[in-house]
Design a protein around this motif. Structure first.
Motif, PDB file in Angstrom:
ATOM      1  N   ARG A 258      -2.457 -61.536 -25.473  1.00  0.00           N
ATOM      2  CA  ARG A 258      -1.222 -60.765 -25.611  1.00  0.00           C
ATOM      3  C   ARG A 258      -0.781 -60.244 -24.250  1.00  0.00           C
ATOM      4  NH1 ARG A 258      -2.407 -57.323 -31.190  1.00  0.00           N
ATOM      5  NH2 ARG A 258      -3.283 -59.096 -32.355  1.00  0.00           N
ATOM      6  N   PRO A 259       0.518 -60.061 -24.059  1.00  0.00           N
ATOM      7  CA  PRO A 259       1.020 -59.635 -22.744  1.00  0.00           C
ATOM      8  C   PRO A 259       0.505 -58.251 -22.353  1.00  0.00           C
ATOM      9  CG  PRO A 259       2.784 -60.575 -24.074  1.00  0.00           C
ATOM     10  CD  PRO A 259       1.607 -60.409 -24.984  1.00  0.00           C
ATOM     11  N   PHE A 294     -12.407 -56.513 -10.162  1.00  0.00           N
ATOM     12  CA  PHE A 294     -12.282 -56.300 -11.602  1.00  0.00           C
ATOM     13  C   PHE A 294     -13.249 -57.230 -12.344  1.00  0.00           C
ATOM     14  CE2 PHE A 294      -8.177 -55.039  -9.796  1.00  0.00           C
ATOM     15  CZ  PHE A 294      -8.032 -53.767 -10.345  1.00  0.00           C
ATOM     16  N   VAL A 295     -14.062 -56.640 -13.238  1.00  0.00           N
ATOM     17  CA  VAL A 295     -15.157 -57.358 -13.903  1.00  0.00           C
ATOM     18  C   VAL A 295     -14.865 -57.407 -15.400  1.00  0.00           C
ATOM     19  CG1 VAL A 295     -17.645 -57.487 -14.235  1.00  0.00           C
ATOM     20  CG2 VAL A 295     -16.703 -56.465 -12.137  1.00  0.00           C
ATOM     21  N   ASP A 310      -7.590 -65.721 -15.722  1.00  0.00           N
ATOM     22  CA  ASP A 310      -6.227 -66.183 -15.958  1.00  0.00           C
ATOM     23  C   ASP A 310      -5.609 -65.552 -17.208  1.00  0.00           C
ATOM     24  OD1 ASP A 310      -5.908 -67.851 -13.743  1.00  0.00           O
ATOM     25  OD2 ASP A 310      -6.909 -69.525 -14.743  1.00  0.00           O
ATOM     26  N   THR A 311      -6.274 -64.563 -17.786  1.00  0.00           N
ATOM     27  CA  THR A 311      -5.728 -63.880 -18.951  1.00  0.00           C
ATOM     28  C   THR A 311      -4.849 -62.713 -18.504  1.00  0.00           C
ATOM     29  OG1 THR A 311      -7.729 -62.537 -19.117  1.00  0.00           O
ATOM     30  CG2 THR A 311      -7.622 -64.541 -20.478  1.00  0.00           C
ATOM     31  N   PRO A 312      -3.954 -62.268 -19.374  1.00  0.00           N
ATOM     32  CA  PRO A 312      -3.017 -61.200 -18.977  1.00  0.00           C
ATOM     33  C   PRO A 312      -3.685 -59.925 -18.487  1.00  0.00           C
ATOM     34  CG  PRO A 312      -2.236 -62.274 -20.975  1.00  0.00           C
ATOM     35  CD  PRO A 312      -3.591 -62.847 -20.689  1.00  0.00           C
ATOM     36  N   ILE A 313      -4.852 -59.577 -19.040  1.00  0.00           N
ATOM     37  CA  ILE A 313      -5.467 -58.298 -18.661  1.00  0.00           C
ATOM     38  C   ILE A 313      -5.889 -58.292 -17.197  1.00  0.00           C
ATOM     39  CG2 ILE A 313      -7.771 -59.001 -19.477  1.00  0.00           C
ATOM     40  CD1 ILE A 313      -6.365 -55.495 -19.869  1.00  0.00           C
ATOM     41  N   LEU A 470      -3.162 -54.216 -24.283  1.00  0.00           N
ATOM     42  CA  LEU A 470      -2.656 -55.379 -24.995  1.00  0.00           C
ATOM     43  C   LEU A 470      -2.297 -55.046 -26.436  1.00  0.00           C
ATOM     44  CD1 LEU A 470      -5.367 -57.904 -23.740  1.00  0.00           C
ATOM     45  CD2 LEU A 470      -3.216 -57.287 -22.627  1.00  0.00           C
ATOM     46  N   LEU A 471      -3.137 -54.216 -27.087  1.00  0.00           N
ATOM     47  CA  LEU A 471      -2.917 -53.878 -28.491  1.00  0.00           C
ATOM     48  C   LEU A 471      -1.919 -52.750 -28.692  1.00  0.00           C
ATOM     49  CD1 LEU A 471      -6.599 -53.986 -29.832  1.00  0.00           C
ATOM     50  CD2 LEU A 471      -4.756 -55.571 -30.410  1.00  0.00           C
TER      51      LEU A 471
END
Length: 494
Positions: A258-259, A294-295, A310-313, A470-471
């Motif tokens: 999710r964005p 960032f981990v 490569d995820t939005p977070i 995201l949520l």
């Protein structure tokens, strides 16, 4: 009449099921406790692997006359159960996973148990755990002293290949009903499954399929020893199709896709460079800059695409750091199973060394920012902090292994490490609607930090859930992210 085939976990034989089997027979069912090849204490069985144990169960199934066969797997025993069900799907009415997560195709049992292959002897066997390490193979809540003594006395070495040989089913059993029995004294319950399903990865979202049911049992990981009568009744309920069905959330998008702060903040893109496992998000600023590494959380399926960086977070946080004048570093680490934290720790150490060596980075001003299950990796850095580590941050973190995570090595407990050394300040972001078992680890961490005088700043998101960026993309969430970023930057001298 139902025939229950009862398959034990590591280091044990069919004897662990004796009381439960007696209760099932008294209720009118058949019960077949299994002692797998090489697990009777004798020396034969050299070369025994998972395939050997699958064949053991196939032969047993072929010899049964009952029309309804229920296969029950506990711990390691679930691996041969799934293999046998794949060979004889037409003979199996249901699979019961007793306080044990379903393994992925191609996954060896070693993925979910602590360091089996590394402890195999010259005879190709893994010695049973000692009294001091037994709990790492499953919590002992509720087991009477006499039963515990018997468990220790009768434990036998496990052929190492049974733990390292991968499970590779053909898929014939993929439609069979499955009941998960969750032993709540160890911390697993239906709300935990609901949290996993909501998180969105395919391996968890699949648990919302109609073929899955879940039952709870108020005891520890060894219910056949701690609550045999209750276990027998629970198995009979499972065989009858009873249990709770978990439903998928209305939003079908996996949480991790999710964005980032959708509709609340636009995070502009910045230049990004890829260096092996590490991406660098670069600021528009001259001179060596501080860096935030960032981990990501986990465990993460090794086949997940896109990978975490490569995820939005992580893209969102990396860009925020760069936009604020720091180098934002993100990485893909190998936390794919509960026994993989040491591998992930190696990856993180390598990523930090790469970041510090980059000429655009001020190697004396580094922050590490952990998320969710990845926060267990913070323990190393809190226990032995280097002088260049200016800040440790954690967002909706797990700060001690969750109940049932016995495979996590003892060293990865930030709640035990905080304040034990003169370390950097901690910036901790809490979700107000956090899952209770995760929130408990945060409270334990804060209590330990207060007792030992560690410096911790908390950023609260009262209405946020785990993964609130995201949520729950709200102004409250956006402001919390911005406060946390500002707090970390201030500790980096920005």
């Amino acid at each position: 009449m139902t025939a229950f085939v009862l398959v034990p976990g590591s280091f044990t034989g069919g004897w662990v099921w004796e009381e439960t089997a007696a209760r099932l027979r008294k209720a009118g069912d058949e019960a077949h406790p299994v002692t797998l090849t090489g697990m009777d204490g004798r020396r034969e069985g050299a070369g025994t692997g998972l395939e050997t144990h699958v064949e053991d169960l196939v032969r047993l199934i072929d010899g049964l006359t009952e029309t309804e066969v229920v296969l029950v797997g506990h711990g390691y025993g679930l691996h041969p159960v799934l293999g046998a069900a794949d060979r004889r799907p037409g003979r199996v009415a249901r699979i019961v996973a007793l306080d044990t997560p379903l393994p992925q195709d191609g996954e060896p049992a070693a993925r979910s148990v602590p360091d089996p292959g590394g402890r195999a002897g010259a005879d190709g066997r893994v010695s049973p755990p000692t009294r001091e390490t037994r709990s790492r193979w499953g919590g002992l809540e509720g087991v009477p002293a006499e039963a515990l003594a018997r468990l220790e006395r009768l434990a036998v070495p496990q052929p190492a290949a049974t733990l390292t040989e991968p499970l590779r089913p053909a898929g014939a059993a993929s439609a069979l009903p499955v009941t998960g029995v969750l032993c709540t004294a160890g911390g697993s319950d239906i709300s935990t499954i609901e949290m996993l399903v909501e998180s969105g990865p395919p391996r968890f979202r699949a648990l919302a399929d109609d073929r899955f049911r879940f039952l709870e049992l108020a005891t520890g990981h060894w219910p056949m020893l701690s609550a045999p009568a209750e276990l027998a009744e629970t198995l009979r309920r499972a065989a009858a199709g009873g249990g709770h069905r978990v439903t998928a959330p209305a939003d079908e998008r996996p949480t991790h896709l999710r964005p980032f702060l959708e509709g609340v903040r636009d995070v502009p893109e910045v230049p990004r460079e890829r260096h092996g496992r590490v991406d660098l998000h670069l600021p528009d600023a001259a001179g060596p800059r501080p860096a935030i590494v960032f981990v990501h959380g986990g465990p993460v399926d090794p086949d997940q695409r896109p990978t975490p960086r490569d995820t939005p977070i992580l893209l969102g946080y990396g860009r925020l750091a760069a936009g604020a004048g720091a180098v934002g570093a993100t990485l893909d680490h190998r936390l794919h199973g509960l026994a993989d934290h040491a591998l992930a720790a190696e990856d993180l150490a390598g990523a930090v060394a790469l970041v510090r060596a980059d000429p655009r980075v001020d190697g004396e001003r580094i922050a590490l920012w952990f998320f969710s299950g990845g926060a267990l990796l913070a323990a190393d850095w809190l226990a032995a902090p280097p002088p260049w580590l200016r800040c440790v941050a954690a967002t909706y973190p797990m700060l001690a292994p969750l109940p049932g995570w016995e495979a996590v090595e003892p060293r990865f407990r930030p709640a035990d490490a905080v304040g034990t050394a003169d370390g950097p300040p901690v910036v901790l972001t809490r979700a107000g609607r956090e899952h209770p078992v995760i929130a408990a680890t945060v409270e334990a961490f804060l209590t330990a930090a207060g007792r030992r005088g560690a410096r911790v700043e908390t950023v609260d998101v009262p209405h946020g859930r785990h993964g609130f960026e995201l949520l729950d993309p709200t102004e409250e969430s956006a402001e919390a992210v911005e406060r946390a970023v500002a707090a970390v930057l201030s500790r980096l001298g920005e």
